[in-house]
Scaffold this active site. Sequence first.
Site, short mmCIF file in Angstrom:
data_model
loop_
_atom_site.label_atom_id
_atom_site.label_comp_id
_atom_site.label_asym_id
_atom_site.label_seq_id
_atom_site.Cartn_x
_atom_site.Cartn_y
_atom_site.Cartn_z
N HIS A 80 0.86 -1.18 0.00
CA HIS A 80 0.00 0.00 0.00
C HIS A 80 0.90 1.23 0.00
O HIS A 80 1.77 1.37 0.87
CB HIS A 80 -0.89 0.03 1.24
CG HIS A 80 -2.11 -0.83 1.14
ND1 HIS A 80 -2.06 -2.17 0.89
CD2 HIS A 80 -3.43 -0.51 1.25
CE1 HIS A 80 -3.30 -2.66 0.85
NE2 HIS A 80 -4.15 -1.67 1.06
N GLU A 115 -1.56 6.43 -0.89
CA GLU A 115 -2.95 6.66 -0.47
C GLU A 115 -2.95 7.88 0.44
O GLU A 115 -3.42 8.95 0.07
CB GLU A 115 -3.51 5.42 0.24
CG GLU A 115 -4.97 5.58 0.65
CD GLU A 115 -5.49 4.39 1.46
OE1 GLU A 115 -6.71 4.28 1.58
OE2 GLU A 115 -4.67 3.61 2.01
#
Length: 330
Positions: free
Chosen positions: A187, A190
């Site tokens: 990830h 973001e």
Amino acid sequence: MKLSDFIQALPKTETHLHVEGALPYELLQAWKPEEYPPNPAFRQPDYRYATFPDFDSILLSHALPWFTNAERYYEASKAIFAKHVAQNVRYVETSFHLAVTKFIRLPGPEIIAAIRAAVPAGLEVRIFTGMLRSDIVGDLRPTIDQLHTWDGLAGVDLHGFEAMRTEPETAAIWARLRAAGKITKCHAGEFGGADRVREAIEQLGVDRIQHGVRAIEDPAVVRLAAERGVTFDMCPISNLRLQVVPSLREHPIRRFMAAGVRCTVSTDDPLNFANTVNDEYHVLASELDFTRAELSQVARNGWAVADVPVAMKRAVSGEIDQLLNGSTPA
């Protein structure tokens, strides 16, 4: 053919899905209706999460009471996968949170087996485990060092609060897992900036970025992703609800694809967002003016990274061609 019928007919993938965050709300309602009222505010389309901790708190307060044993993982996964089949989603990559193995004292391979047992005919599922950046140096490290031995584990993901630093040891661990045949994800981009996407690509060596939205802030990082053949597994509705983007019209997925970055769309955590894979395609069309050919390319992108035989990829590509040509696939 109506757009809704076209989207339904597209053979789709979902490549960014957290199993705990995909817990069907209706299971909670059936279990304890007095605690889980219908249509809570946080599942409404106009609800915006103020911060990542706000989102995480709601997710954990709903998921943790449910996921207490392998049977609960099986029951939830069965309901999750039934929704995929109903939408003509045929390939899924889903992750479970590694720390759960410690919280409920349930070995990871048992969670994998429970999820695997719930997979219906006609759906290909690859199971990942996800961990926080801090888990690399925490109590889970002995478990992390054994992940390469877990049968049925397709890969790993680094997720959670992006403000945490990426521990230096992570790169070597990710490299060892790739050497053992595991897929590695991260990830990034973001809540963190484009620099976190660069870090994931250059230091961790991943070619699968979960989100990647804020890479748009640095054209050099966008070029890097395109040159390295990196895929951004994007979640537009999640990005809107978490205020990563101010509106869906301002989501950068179109700009990434124009720059040569392969992008897919997925739901991320439908427990929190009440979204479906079909919804993600609909917002691409309604908010970003994606044509049917462009929607088809998004679907093809998912199959390009899918861990399935080449023959299956070719068959699906032919099916998409038939849809675009106006004929109904056999």
